[in-house]
Scaffold this motif. Structure first.
Motif, short mmCIF file in Angstrom:
data_model
loop_
_atom_site.label_atom_id
_atom_site.label_comp_id
_atom_site.label_asym_id
_atom_site.label_seq_id
_atom_site.Cartn_x
_atom_site.Cartn_y
_atom_site.Cartn_z
N ARG A 187 0.81 -1.22 0.00
CA ARG A 187 0.00 0.00 0.00
C ARG A 187 0.85 1.27 0.00
O ARG A 187 0.35 2.35 -0.32
N GLN A 188 2.15 1.17 0.37
CA GLN A 188 3.02 2.35 0.43
C GLN A 188 4.25 2.22 -0.46
O GLN A 188 5.15 3.04 -0.37
N ALA A 189 4.31 1.17 -1.27
CA ALA A 189 5.39 0.93 -2.23
C ALA A 189 6.77 0.82 -1.58
O ALA A 189 7.77 1.23 -2.15
N VAL A 220 3.63 0.83 -14.32
CA VAL A 220 3.57 2.26 -14.03
C VAL A 220 5.00 2.80 -14.03
O VAL A 220 5.89 2.21 -13.41
N ALA A 221 5.23 3.92 -14.70
CA ALA A 221 6.56 4.55 -14.69
C ALA A 221 6.91 4.98 -13.27
O ALA A 221 6.09 5.57 -12.57
N ASP A 222 8.12 4.64 -12.84
CA ASP A 222 8.59 4.94 -11.48
C ASP A 222 9.89 5.73 -11.59
O ASP A 222 10.89 5.22 -12.08
N HIS A 255 13.86 7.54 -6.25
CA HIS A 255 15.22 7.16 -5.88
C HIS A 255 16.25 7.44 -6.97
O HIS A 255 17.25 6.73 -7.10
N GLY A 256 16.00 8.45 -7.81
CA GLY A 256 16.94 8.85 -8.84
C GLY A 256 17.09 7.85 -9.98
O GLY A 256 18.09 7.87 -10.68
N MET A 257 16.11 6.95 -10.11
CA MET A 257 16.17 5.93 -11.16
C MET A 257 14.92 6.01 -12.04
O MET A 257 13.92 6.60 -11.65
N ILE A 258 15.01 5.41 -13.20
CA ILE A 258 13.83 5.25 -14.06
C ILE A 258 13.58 3.75 -14.14
O ILE A 258 14.40 2.99 -14.66
N ARG A 259 12.45 3.33 -13.56
CA ARG A 259 12.10 1.91 -13.53
C ARG A 259 10.63 1.75 -13.91
O ARG A 259 9.91 2.73 -14.04
N VAL A 260 10.21 0.50 -14.04
CA VAL A 260 8.80 0.21 -14.30
C VAL A 260 8.26 -0.55 -13.09
O VAL A 260 8.63 -1.69 -12.83
N GLU A 261 7.41 0.14 -12.35
CA GLU A 261 6.74 -0.46 -11.20
C GLU A 261 5.65 -1.41 -11.70
O GLU A 261 5.02 -1.13 -12.73
N VAL A 262 5.43 -2.51 -10.99
CA VAL A 262 4.33 -3.40 -11.32
C VAL A 262 3.38 -3.47 -10.13
O VAL A 262 3.81 -3.52 -8.98
N LEU A 282 3.72 -4.42 -6.20
CA LEU A 282 4.34 -5.75 -6.18
C LEU A 282 5.85 -5.68 -6.22
O LEU A 282 6.54 -6.43 -5.55
N GLY A 283 6.37 -4.79 -7.05
CA GLY A 283 7.81 -4.68 -7.27
C GLY A 283 8.06 -3.96 -8.57
O GLY A 283 7.37 -3.00 -8.89
#
Length: 134
Positions: free
Chosen positions: A26-28, A84-86, A89-96, A105-106
């Motif tokens: 709920r808070q990633a 979802v684009a994340d 933390h200074g990174m470009i990731r794909v949240e699921v 989830l991660g």
């Protein structure tokens, strides 16, 4: 924002989930590597969303990525995972997230095995496991 099928108040999620599961889903938040209940778990069955019970991953798509979190090369079915684009933390990731309830989830990365080439790096705290009937 997605309109999820399963909707609960923050108080309802807190009452349902243990503190770590709540923080992750709920808070990633992220659990520490090599500490979750499923990072080295390879029993035959299905991994479901801890929040809503939606089947997310099958055990036959799980692999040891050496990263300390459960890793899968494919979701259980198309459309069950939201991307979802994340940019935290200074990174470009794909949240699921779980498409059914919005649980974090991660993340998914493009360094997984074939046939998909993807690695779904998932927090154990976001998952429940159901063994396959023998």
């Amino acid at each position: 924002m997605t309109d999820y099928k399963v909707k609960k108040t923050d108080a309802e999620w807190r009452a349902q989930l243990d503190p770590m599961d709540y923080q992750v889903t709920r808070q990633a938040a992220t659990e520490h590597a090599f500490t979750g209940r499923f990072w080295d778990h390879f029993e035959d069955g299905a991994y479901k969303c801890i929040c809503c019970g939606a089947k997310l991953f099958e055990s036959d798509t799980k692999f040891d990525a050496g990263c300390g979190w459960p890793s899968y090369w494919q979701p259980a079915e198309d459309g069950i995972i939201e991307r979802v684009a994340d940019h935290t933390h200074g990174m470009i990731r794909v949240e699921v997230r779980c498409q059914n309830c919005g649980a974090h989830l991660g993340h998914v990365f493009d360094d997984g095995p074939q046939p998909t080439g993807e690695r779904y790096c998932i927090n154990s705290a976001a998952l429940d496991f159901v063994p396959r009937d023998k």
